[in-house]
Design a protein around this motif. Structure first.
Motif, PDB file in Angstrom:
ATOM      1  N   THR A   1      -6.091 -13.020 -15.641  1.00  0.00           N
ATOM      2  CA  THR A   1      -5.871 -11.973 -14.650  1.00  0.00           C
ATOM      3  C   THR A   1      -5.055 -12.560 -13.510  1.00  0.00           C
ATOM      4  N   THR A   2      -4.124 -11.778 -13.016  1.00  0.00           N
ATOM      5  CA  THR A   2      -3.274 -12.233 -11.923  1.00  0.00           C
ATOM      6  C   THR A   2      -2.788 -11.005 -11.156  1.00  0.00           C
ATOM      7  N   THR A   3      -1.986 -11.218 -10.124  1.00  0.00           N
ATOM      8  CA  THR A   3      -1.438 -10.096  -9.361  1.00  0.00           C
ATOM      9  C   THR A   3       0.011  -9.878  -9.747  1.00  0.00           C
TER      10      THR A   3
ATOM     11  N   GLY B   1       2.224 -19.663  -8.248  1.00  0.00           N
ATOM     12  CA  GLY B   1       0.785 -19.513  -8.080  1.00  0.00           C
ATOM     13  C   GLY B   1       0.035 -19.713  -9.379  1.00  0.00           C
ATOM     14  N   TYR B   2      -1.217 -19.287  -9.369  1.00  0.00           N
ATOM     15  CA  TYR B   2      -2.101 -19.490 -10.513  1.00  0.00           C
ATOM     16  C   TYR B   2      -2.709 -18.165 -10.961  1.00  0.00           C
ATOM     17  N   ALA B   3      -2.962 -18.063 -12.259  1.00  0.00           N
ATOM     18  CA  ALA B   3      -3.731 -16.958 -12.817  1.00  0.00           C
ATOM     19  C   ALA B   3      -5.107 -17.497 -13.201  1.00  0.00           C
ATOM     20  N   ALA B   4      -6.124 -16.641 -13.131  1.00  0.00           N
ATOM     21  CA  ALA B   4      -7.480 -17.054 -13.500  1.00  0.00           C
ATOM     22  C   ALA B   4      -7.719 -16.705 -14.968  1.00  0.00           C
ATOM     23  N   THR B   5      -8.277 -17.636 -15.733  1.00  0.00           N
ATOM     24  CA  THR B   5      -8.587 -17.380 -17.136  1.00  0.00           C
ATOM     25  C   THR B   5     -10.067 -17.101 -17.292  1.00  0.00           C
ATOM     26  N   ALA B   6     -10.421 -16.467 -18.399  1.00  0.00           N
ATOM     27  CA  ALA B   6     -11.816 -16.133 -18.663  1.00  0.00           C
ATOM     28  C   ALA B   6     -12.658 -17.371 -18.925  1.00  0.00           C
TER      29      ALA B   6
ATOM     30  N   ARG C   1     -15.175  -4.756 -20.304  1.00  0.00           N
ATOM     31  CA  ARG C   1     -15.359  -6.189 -20.079  1.00  0.00           C
ATOM     32  C   ARG C   1     -14.083  -6.828 -19.530  1.00  0.00           C
ATOM     33  N   LEU C   2     -12.934  -6.369 -20.008  1.00  0.00           N
ATOM     34  CA  LEU C   2     -11.676  -6.871 -19.461  1.00  0.00           C
ATOM     35  C   LEU C   2     -11.519  -6.467 -17.998  1.00  0.00           C
ATOM     36  N   ALA C   3     -11.911  -5.235 -17.692  1.00  0.00           N
ATOM     37  CA  ALA C   3     -11.829  -4.783 -16.304  1.00  0.00           C
ATOM     38  C   ALA C   3     -12.809  -5.567 -15.423  1.00  0.00           C
ATOM     39  N   LEU C   4     -14.002  -5.855 -15.948  1.00  0.00           N
ATOM     40  CA  LEU C   4     -14.978  -6.657 -15.200  1.00  0.00           C
ATOM     41  C   LEU C   4     -14.442  -8.059 -14.948  1.00  0.00           C
ATOM     42  N   PHE C   5     -13.808  -8.632 -15.963  1.00  0.00           N
ATOM     43  CA  PHE C   5     -13.224  -9.963 -15.790  1.00  0.00           C
ATOM     44  C   PHE C   5     -12.166  -9.953 -14.697  1.00  0.00           C
ATOM     45  N   ALA C   6     -11.297  -8.939 -14.724  1.00  0.00           N
ATOM     46  CA  ALA C   6     -10.234  -8.861 -13.729  1.00  0.00           C
ATOM     47  C   ALA C   6     -10.803  -8.718 -12.321  1.00  0.00           C
ATOM     48  N   ARG C   7     -11.956  -8.050 -12.201  1.00  0.00           N
ATOM     49  CA  ARG C   7     -12.551  -7.840 -10.881  1.00  0.00           C
ATOM     50  C   ARG C   7     -13.448  -8.996 -10.450  1.00  0.00           C
ATOM     51  N   ASP C   8     -14.378  -9.430 -11.331  1.00  0.00           N
ATOM     52  CA  ASP C   8     -15.398 -10.420 -10.952  1.00  0.00           C
ATOM     53  C   ASP C   8     -14.989 -11.854 -11.262  1.00  0.00           C
ATOM     54  N   ILE C   9     -14.169 -12.068 -12.271  1.00  0.00           N
ATOM     55  CA  ILE C   9     -13.702 -13.383 -12.746  1.00  0.00           C
ATOM     56  C   ILE C   9     -14.815 -14.171 -13.425  1.00  0.00           C
ATOM     57  N   GLY C  10     -16.018 -14.187 -12.834  1.00  0.00           N
ATOM     58  CA  GLY C  10     -17.139 -14.933 -13.397  1.00  0.00           C
ATOM     59  C   GLY C  10     -18.455 -14.326 -12.953  1.00  0.00           C
ATOM     60  N   CYS C  11     -19.541 -15.059 -13.136  1.00  0.00           N
ATOM     61  CA  CYS C  11     -20.875 -14.573 -12.789  1.00  0.00           C
ATOM     62  C   CYS C  11     -20.933 -14.195 -11.311  1.00  0.00           C
ATOM     63  N   THR C  12     -21.610 -13.099 -11.007  1.00  0.00           N
ATOM     64  CA  THR C  12     -21.647 -12.593  -9.635  1.00  0.00           C
ATOM     65  C   THR C  12     -22.825 -13.126  -8.828  1.00  0.00           C
ATOM     66  N   ARG C  13     -23.712 -13.935  -9.446  1.00  0.00           N
ATOM     67  CA  ARG C  13     -24.835 -14.472  -8.669  1.00  0.00           C
ATOM     68  C   ARG C  13     -24.340 -15.564  -7.728  1.00  0.00           C
TER      69      ARG C  13
END
Length: 443
Positions: free
Chosen positions: A278-280, A289-294, A340-352
């Motif tokens: 996910t990136t902008t 810049g950098y993109a975040a991977t799952a 799940r793809l949309a969650l990844f794009a928004r949260d990137i990882g665990c939300t705790r």
């Protein structure tokens, strides 16, 4: 000493530290300052010993569920604002170096009696303790309890006056005396010891790895290095200038590329088993810049663009997800690939808060209301949660709620110290936001 005396002693301790902090040390000579540093070092070691004593007493009969958690490690981590790894290490140290009791309540000396005594005297520090613990853990199983105790006593004695590196040399020599022939090949032991760990990605984007390979894996890597890691010449006939280590790195990368590009259609917690990023739009267009991977790695945009040109599926996993419904209400319990793809794009990882597990290690969690309590499988009510944290919500006092575009984790009252409710680990820009910043800027 009763409870009142204990509280009074702790207050005097705080007052003494404040008095020392306020002292004008520039009035001392350098020799006197060094003497104070030495005294404080000894005091810090003694304080560490006291911490082991108190933590061991706490762990002796504490029930984590009384505090609304599933393990003492998490209780300690939350109350002391430590990582779970550090909390676990402290509990292990307390178990080794703190006092013990029999089943009938009679006092016992610490497991590492002589090491604990040297630490309590301030003669050794945490680094010395770590060397002794590592030595004892590495001893072969056939070394009996008496020999282990004698070795621990020997190392605790020689540690006084040595630094940790010197003590390590002494421990290596002692090990050679105990087991001069070394271990016999043992397949069961080899399989138990095998591991490969990817370290934390550094600021420059590079990531360290370390581990122990079993013989079969080492042989397979030998083949990869021999076939893919040999020196070569380019199209212009120029010699290969890569070092051996660089060639081996590139050989492993080539093998992994072939594995990922082989048409694998598996999924990982609902995400496609490929490089999902996910990136902008701004970063993608600028190529910087950098993109975040799952998987939790920061991938340079230039590498993402190059990889996308070589294998379409790196970006194709996002191509048509907008055509799938992201709101199902009560019609479905499990999130779809699109969600799940949309969650990844928004949260990137665990939300705790405090968790660093990336999206590949997470499940889609009903963050506002549990499914059993009428929660809906809609994208604005879902959140990413790693498997252990997801399980925590089922049998502890923790709850979650969606608020202002974020997932808040609300701790049980006995663990509520006013800590962060939202995990900003995957969104570090939030750490620097002021109170009047737009809360939902990155959502």
């Amino acid at each position: 000493m009763d409870r009142g005396d204990l509280q009074s002693a702790l207050e005097r301790w705080d007052a003494a530290r404040a008095e020392l902090a306020a002292f004008s040390y520039e009035t001392l000579t350098t020799t006197e300052r060094l003497a104070v540093v030495e005294r404080l070092e000894r005091s810090q070691r003694q304080d560490l010993s006291l911490s082991h004593t108190v933590l061991a007493a706490f762990a002796d009969d504490a029930d984590p569920r009384v505090f609304g958690e599933r393990s003492l490690r998490r209780v300690v981590a939350l109350r002391l604002h430590l990582t779970e790894k550090d909390a676990g290490r402290r509990l292990r140290d307390a178990a080794h170096l703190g006092p013990r009791r029999t089943l009938t309540g009679e006092p016992l000396t610490p497991e590492l009696e002589h090491t604990a005594a040297a630490l309590a005297d301030g003669d050794i520090g945490a680094a010395h303790v770590a060397v002794i613990q590592k030595f004892l853990n590495s001893l072969p199983g056939w070394v009996d309890a008496v020999a282990r105790a004698e070795a621990e006593q020997t190392l605790a004695r020689v540690a006084v006056g040595l630094d940790a590196e010197q003590l390590g040399k002494a421990a290596d020599h002692l090990y050679a005396l105990i087991d001069p022939d070394g271990a016999e090949p043992n397949e069961e032991l080899q399989q138990r010891k095998r591991y490969l760990r990817k370290g934390k990605q550094q600021r420059d984007g590079m990531t360290p790895i370390h581990g122990l390979l079993d013989p079969e894996t080492a042989a397979l890597i030998d083949v990869a290095f021999a076939t893919r890691g040999r020196p070569s010449t380019d199209a212009n006939g120029l010699a290969d200038t890569r070092t051996e280590g660089q060639r081996h790195h590139d050989a492993l990368k080539t093998v992994l590329h072939h594995s990922v590009e082989s048409g694998n259609r598996e999924t990982i917690n609902g995400l496609p088993a490929t490089i999902v990023v996910t990136t902008t739009l701004k970063e993608l267009e600028s190529g910087a810049g950098y993109a975040a991977t799952a998987g939790g790695t920061r991938l340079p945009i230039r590498d993402l663009i190059r990889m996308a040109g070589q294998a379409r599926h790196y970006l194709a996993v996002f191509d048509n997800h907008h055509k799938e419904v992201l709101y199902f209400g009560r019609a479905k319990r499990c999130a779809t690939t699109a969600q799940r793809l949309a969650l990844f794009a928004r949260d990137i990882g665990c939300t705790r808060p405090g968790c660093t597990k990336p999206a590949f290690d997470c499940q889609a969690h009903h963050g506002d209301r549990p499914w059993a309590a009428g929660g809906q499988t809609n994208i604005d009510e879902l959140a990413l949660a790693c498997t252990p944290d997801h399980a925590t919500l089922e049998d502890t006092g923790w709850t979650t709620r969606r608020r202002n575009g974020h997932t808040e984790w609300v701790p049980p009252s006995k663990l509520d110290t006013g800590q962060a409710r939202v995990n900003d680990y995957f969104h570090p820009q939030r750490y620097l936001q002021t109170e009047d910043s737009d809360d939902d800027e990155d959502d």
